[in-house]
Design an enzyme around this catalytic site. Structure first.
Site, mmCIF file in Angstrom:
data_model
loop_
_atom_site.group_PDB
_atom_site.id
_atom_site.type_symbol
_atom_site.label_atom_id
_atom_site.label_comp_id
_atom_site.label_asym_id
_atom_site.label_seq_id
_atom_site.Cartn_x
_atom_site.Cartn_y
_atom_site.Cartn_z
ATOM 1 N N ASP A 42 -9.417 0.817 -2.589
ATOM 2 C CA ASP A 42 -8.543 1.933 -2.955
ATOM 3 C C ASP A 42 -9.376 3.196 -2.934
ATOM 4 O O ASP A 42 -10.473 3.249 -3.482
ATOM 5 C CB ASP A 42 -7.940 1.713 -4.346
ATOM 6 N N GLU A 92 -5.788 1.061 2.956
ATOM 7 C CA GLU A 92 -4.549 1.812 3.108
ATOM 8 C C GLU A 92 -4.623 2.637 4.378
ATOM 9 O O GLU A 92 -5.691 3.115 4.750
ATOM 10 C CB GLU A 92 -4.369 2.759 1.926
ATOM 11 N N CYS A 115 3.098 -2.900 -11.087
ATOM 12 C CA CYS A 115 2.327 -3.790 -11.961
ATOM 13 C C CYS A 115 2.025 -5.063 -11.177
ATOM 14 O O CYS A 115 2.950 -5.742 -10.717
ATOM 15 C CB CYS A 115 3.097 -4.117 -13.239
ATOM 16 N N CYS A 125 3.661 -8.391 -13.291
ATOM 17 C CA CYS A 125 5.091 -8.707 -13.377
ATOM 18 C C CYS A 125 5.912 -8.115 -12.231
ATOM 19 O O CYS A 125 7.084 -8.445 -12.071
ATOM 20 C CB CYS A 125 5.661 -8.247 -14.717
ATOM 21 N N CYS A 145 1.853 -1.615 -18.994
ATOM 22 C CA CYS A 145 3.158 -1.985 -18.447
ATOM 23 C C CYS A 145 4.034 -2.549 -19.571
ATOM 24 O O CYS A 145 3.523 -2.967 -20.609
ATOM 25 C CB CYS A 145 2.968 -3.016 -17.341
ATOM 26 N N ASP A 205 -6.889 2.566 -10.785
ATOM 27 C CA ASP A 205 -7.468 2.332 -9.462
ATOM 28 C C ASP A 205 -7.652 0.846 -9.155
ATOM 29 O O ASP A 205 -7.415 0.399 -8.034
ATOM 30 C CB ASP A 205 -8.813 3.063 -9.327
HETATM 31 ZN ZN LIG Z 1 3.891 -5.654 -15.839
#
Ligand SMILES: [Zn+2]
Length: 396
Positions: free
Chosen positions: A186, A271, A324, A327, A343, A352
């Site tokens: 990243d 990326e 996230c 989840c 989260c 990061d």
């Molecule tokens: Zn989460």
């Protein structure tokens, strides 16, 4: 062992005659490139295409005119190469990989000339360019591979006035031992890069000091009155020298980093930050990071090919920081200043590291299943392709 093409770059000290010949050649290269671009642009507005061969015919005609006869005084090889470079620029443009080619400016563009084998002689370790009587006085900071013969030679001069020659040679590479590792990178501003392993790599330690020096030199330059030619030129050279040193250090640093990442991992995920995708942002930090990123991607591309590794490129609009990784919830907003966040599922994320982990997951999905797999799209960006894959350049 594997045979690869590798560029070896050295500084050299030209004689006055060589410096004059090269400066003239750089000027002609720029002129030919710009005139060919002009011709192709003009044809483009009429919905016609001009190809390399046609520009080559134009060049012959230009040399016959009185005002452009000087183009015939330098070696024709770099001029032909300029036309080939323009062809590549157009191919990239038509392939939607880059913007429309731009004119070379006298002040801002790189001063360089590329010679293919008909434009130079390489004998007993001595390199002599066309139209020159003496070989170049090269500073051999490292040896060329045993028995290497350059296939392409590029001569350039940077803004600090330093001369470089880069020779493309065949070289043998020892393949890296097989590994199953995978890593994603990243790109950041505070840390240069963050890895999906959680490792943060900051800018090289000289960078902060160098930037302070650069800012000081730039302030001095802007203070010099416009009319004061000599002092202003001196201040400008100072700025160029600081720039050059920063660029050198960064290149060394990125070489070490990319070699390490490619040797340690079978798959590297990054990326996509192609020019077409780049967001306009004129802060200095951003410009510096973007330049570093472009250099790093190039290095990762050819080193992956060398070592038989896979480089996967994930589209930039993939919501890597806001997703996230545990989840799968996507946050609506995550201002840049927020470095850690929690989260709803209770997971605390380093911004990061979380982004790097998401890039890795997305990249591995592509790598295993092909480009058909799409991760969740960011709601605000429907219609954009969420991912794209660059086929790994693996040789048999
Ligand atoms: Zn989460």
């Amino acid at each position: 062992m594997k045979r690869v093409k590798r560029a070896f770059r050295y500084r050299f000290c030209p004689t006055d005659a060589q410096a004059a010949e090269l400066s003239r050649t750089f000027g002609c290269v720029r002129k030919v490139y710009n005139m060919a671009l002009d011709a192709r642009t003009e044809a483009w507005t009429r919905q016609e295409r001009v190809d390399y061969n046609q520009t080559s015919t134009m060049l012959t005609a230009w040399k016959r005119t009185e005002e452009l006869a000087y183009l015939g005084e330098v070696s024709s090889v770099p001029l032909q190469q300029a036309l080939r470079h323009l062809q590549v620029a157009f191919t990239n443009f038509f392939g939607k990989r880059s913007r429309y080619p731009r004119f070379k400016s006298r002040k801002k563009s790189r001063r360089s000339a590329e010679y293919t084998t008909s434009g130079f002689r390489f004998r007993e370790g001595k390199l002599t360019l066309a139209k020159m009587a003496e070989p170049l006085d090269i500073v051999w900071s490292r040896p060329l591979p045993e028995g290497a013969k350059p296939s392409t030679v590029t001569v350039s001069q940077d803004a600090a006035g330093r001369w470089f020659v880069s020779m493309l040679c065949d070289d043998m590479i020892t393949p890296a031992p097989p590994t199953r590792g995978a890593v994603a990178i990243d790109l950041g501003i505070t840390s240069l890069v963050t890895l999906s392993t959680g490792e943060k790599i900051t800018n090289p330690r000289h960078e902060r000091k160098d930037r302070a020096r650069l800012a000081k030199a730039q302030r001095e330059l802007s203070r010099k009155a416009k009319g004061d030619g000599a002092n202003r030129a001196k201040a400008r050279r100072k700025v160029a020298r600081v720039h050059a040193r920063i660029a050198d250090r960064r290149r060394d640093f990125l070489h070490k980093l990319t070699t390490r990442l490619v040797r340690e991992n079978q798959t590297v995920v990054i990326e996509d930050l192609t020019v077409g995708n780049m967001v306009k942002n004129h802060t200095l930090a951003r410009a510096v990071t973007d330049a570093a990123w472009t250099g790093m991607r190039t290095m990762l591309e050819y080193k992956s090919a060398w070592y038989g590794r896979e480089l996967v490129v994930v589209d930039r609009w993939f919501p890597s920081s806001k997703l996230c990784g545990v989840c799968g919830t996507i946050r609506a907003k995550l201002p840049l200043a927020v470095r850690t966040w929690t989260c709803d599922c209770g997971t605390v994320h380093d911004r990061d590291v979380n982004a790097a982990k998401n890039i890795l997951a997305a990249g591995l999905a592509v790598s295993v299943c092909g480009a058909g797999v799409r991760p969740q799209r960011e709601p605000s960006r429907t219609g954009q392709s969420a991912m794209k894959q660059k086929p790994p350049r693996r040789e048999p």
